[in-house]
Write a protein that holds these residues in place. Sequence first.
Motif, PDB file in Angstrom:
ATOM      1  N   THR A 157      79.751 -21.852  39.368  1.00  0.00           N
ATOM      2  CA  THR A 157      80.509 -22.202  38.161  1.00  0.00           C
ATOM      3  C   THR A 157      80.834 -23.684  38.075  1.00  0.00           C
ATOM      4  O   THR A 157      80.960 -24.220  36.982  1.00  0.00           O
ATOM      5  CB  THR A 157      81.813 -21.385  38.057  1.00  0.00           C
ATOM      6  N   GLU A 213      81.572 -16.887  35.274  1.00  0.00           N
ATOM      7  CA  GLU A 213      82.144 -16.000  36.284  1.00  0.00           C
ATOM      8  C   GLU A 213      81.850 -14.539  35.932  1.00  0.00           C
ATOM      9  O   GLU A 213      81.603 -13.719  36.812  1.00  0.00           O
ATOM     10  CB  GLU A 213      83.651 -16.232  36.413  1.00  0.00           C
ATOM     11  N   LYS A 256      81.055 -18.172  43.642  1.00  0.00           N
ATOM     12  CA  LYS A 256      81.583 -18.472  42.313  1.00  0.00           C
ATOM     13  C   LYS A 256      81.867 -19.962  42.175  1.00  0.00           C
ATOM     14  O   LYS A 256      81.572 -20.564  41.134  1.00  0.00           O
ATOM     15  CB  LYS A 256      82.838 -17.651  42.035  1.00  0.00           C
ATOM     16  N   ASP A 305      80.112 -11.840  38.328  1.00  0.00           N
ATOM     17  CA  ASP A 305      80.752 -10.559  38.656  1.00  0.00           C
ATOM     18  C   ASP A 305      79.780  -9.397  38.443  1.00  0.00           C
ATOM     19  O   ASP A 305      79.701  -8.480  39.263  1.00  0.00           O
ATOM     20  CB  ASP A 305      82.014 -10.348  37.815  1.00  0.00           C
TER      21      ASP A 305
END
Length: 126
Positions: free
Chosen positions: A45, A19, A41, A23
């Motif tokens: 992920t 993550e 995400k 970002d």
Amino acid sequence: MTKTAPREMLYLLAGSESERKLDLLLSLTRITSEPTIAALKLHYTTGLEPERCAARNRIELSNLMRATTTLNNTMGVVEAIKEIDWEKHLAKLAAANARIAQLETQLETQLASYQLTDSIPQEQVA
């Protein structure tokens, strides 16, 4: 014969990205939609299929796919920058290795001359 568009290089792997990395990549883009970011995400992920990620976040699949392309292209630029830095690093490493080899040769020469003077009997020195 039909021409097909060249496939883009995939730099991001679904289910394998952190993550924190996402970002940072997102900070380099103009992607601001919270549902799109959440879907990205989730996809990157956990490895959940894009269709499910889009549905869970109530966005159109086309919007998610456009965002994945944007994120992947951004990652491509980051990788290109890393490649440039890596080439510089390798050049510096090669120069350092050459200098080390030069110094080793000097040390071996000095050691050989010290060994020669140490092997002379004391009666001959005085």
